[in-house]
Design an enzyme around this catalytic site. Sequence first.
Site, PDB file in Angstrom:
ATOM      1  N   SER A 122     -16.243  -2.489 -10.083  1.00 20.20           N
ATOM      2  CA  SER A 122     -17.277  -1.608  -9.532  1.00 20.20           C
ATOM      3  C   SER A 122     -18.525  -1.672 -10.388  1.00 20.20           C
ATOM      4  O   SER A 122     -18.460  -1.919 -11.604  1.00 20.20           O
ATOM      5  CB  SER A 122     -16.754  -0.172  -9.502  1.00 20.20           C
ATOM      6  OG  SER A 122     -17.788   0.753  -9.286  1.00 20.20           O
TER       7      SER A 122
ATOM      8  N   LYS B 204     -12.219   1.360 -14.574  1.00 18.59           N
ATOM      9  CA  LYS B 204     -12.683   0.015 -14.223  1.00 18.59           C
ATOM     10  C   LYS B 204     -13.040  -0.775 -15.483  1.00 18.59           C
ATOM     11  O   LYS B 204     -12.717  -1.970 -15.607  1.00 18.59           O
ATOM     12  CB  LYS B 204     -13.877   0.100 -13.275  1.00 18.59           C
ATOM     13  CG  LYS B 204     -13.546   0.660 -11.908  1.00 18.59           C
ATOM     14  CD  LYS B 204     -12.511  -0.182 -11.165  1.00 18.59           C
ATOM     15  CE  LYS B 204     -12.285   0.303  -9.752  1.00 18.59           C
ATOM     16  NZ  LYS B 204     -11.249  -0.481  -9.034  1.00 18.59           N
TER      17      LYS B 204
ATOM     18  N   TYR C 162     -13.103   7.611 -13.465  1.00 22.13           N
ATOM     19  CA  TYR C 162     -12.995   6.468 -12.542  1.00 22.13           C
ATOM     20  C   TYR C 162     -13.695   5.244 -13.124  1.00 22.13           C
ATOM     21  O   TYR C 162     -13.129   4.143 -13.162  1.00 22.13           O
ATOM     22  CB  TYR C 162     -13.607   6.817 -11.187  1.00 22.13           C
ATOM     23  CG  TYR C 162     -13.843   5.601 -10.315  1.00 22.13           C
ATOM     24  CD1 TYR C 162     -12.790   4.989  -9.657  1.00 22.13           C
ATOM     25  CD2 TYR C 162     -15.115   5.052 -10.178  1.00 22.13           C
ATOM     26  CE1 TYR C 162     -12.993   3.860  -8.876  1.00 22.13           C
ATOM     27  CE2 TYR C 162     -15.323   3.924  -9.400  1.00 22.13           C
ATOM     28  CZ  TYR C 162     -14.263   3.336  -8.758  1.00 22.13           C
ATOM     29  OH  TYR C 162     -14.478   2.207  -7.997  1.00 22.13           O
TER      30      TYR C 162
ATOM     31  N   ASP D  85       0.859  -1.187   0.000  1.00 28.58           N
ATOM     32  CA  ASP D  85       0.000   0.000   0.000  1.00 28.58           C
ATOM     33  C   ASP D  85       0.894   1.235   0.000  1.00 28.58           C
ATOM     34  O   ASP D  85       1.925   1.259   0.683  1.00 28.58           O
ATOM     35  CB  ASP D  85      -0.900   0.001   1.242  1.00 28.58           C
ATOM     36  CG  ASP D  85      -2.157   0.833   1.069  1.00 28.58           C
ATOM     37  OD1 ASP D  85      -2.016   2.059   0.842  1.00 28.58           O
ATOM     38  OD2 ASP D  85      -3.261   0.284   1.167  1.00 28.58           O
TER      39      ASP D  85
END
Length: 340
Positions: A124, A154, A150, A31
């Site tokens: 998503s 995806k 965004y 991360d």
Amino acid sequence: MHVLVAGGAGYIGSHTVVQLKRAGHDVTIVDDFDNSKATAVARLEELTGGHLPLHAFDLCDPDKTEALFASERFDAVIHFAGHKAVGESVSEPLKYYRNNLDSTFSLVRAMKAHGVHRLVFSSSATVYGDAAPQPCQEEFTPLQSGGGPYGWTKVMNEQILADVARATPDLKVALLRYFNPVGAHPSGTIGEDPQGIPNNLMPFISQVAVGRREKLTVFGDDYPTADGTCERDYIHVEDLAAGHLAALEHIDAMTEPVRAFNLGSGVPTSVLGMIKAFEAATGVPVPYEIGPRRDGDLPITYADPSRALAELGWRTTKSVEDMCADTWRWQSANPQGYPD
């Protein structure tokens, strides 16, 4: 398995780490802490009762990603890493395209180079855009309008992973399209800690309830829904984490190289319905006002989760009341989120 969890200090990643450890898997976290905090990993170690190997770097760096795979042997990757705010993606599209695509390129190259054949990807419901019939079904072609850059990242990631999986012997990819994650770990130890002003409903409700914000604005009450406010399919983050575990443990049995699964309850709840549920579950009032509609909001969107039930044996188990109670347990114990 030894599972690399990319973005494992984030909201959904952290809850998934707990369930992976509970199921007996070894976990390594990578991360960059762009939208998370290192203290979340310390909380995870408290919950799981042991040390969690952590690598702090940006997966967009292919050299560091390659070095990680060269130093450790992984059996699978769960890929949560990426920016996730729809509104910010509209104002900063290059940031989103670079981060959300380059991180996937680095991961997949390293996986191929080191013989890692299992990937669970955090997708998503934004891939369905504003044209999908409701409830959303996986067969609907994910070419969308709406969701901003965004959402397009995806869609593009799904296409990239599908193409790579079809061209790579033994590689299996599970694409998990989830709807509206809310809630927190029942202990209140980990939860959602958005940076800045929350983009989603539930963290905004909880921040109003805890006194960090004055009131909530409900964007429109004249939609063609039961109470005039938008309806969404909310899913408890613990159920969502269980969906990732189910996909990981099913992935070898997939009969095709890539498969998409909706993770949702299949039952929509309105904005006003969620406010009332939160007040009922916590006894805390949530001041709100009705504002104008927000561009891009659909009246209703929710999942058809039947494929996940049939193939993964997964379904939601937690109610809207559980979501609200667990959110408040986390927020009231951590009014400012994780400490720095």
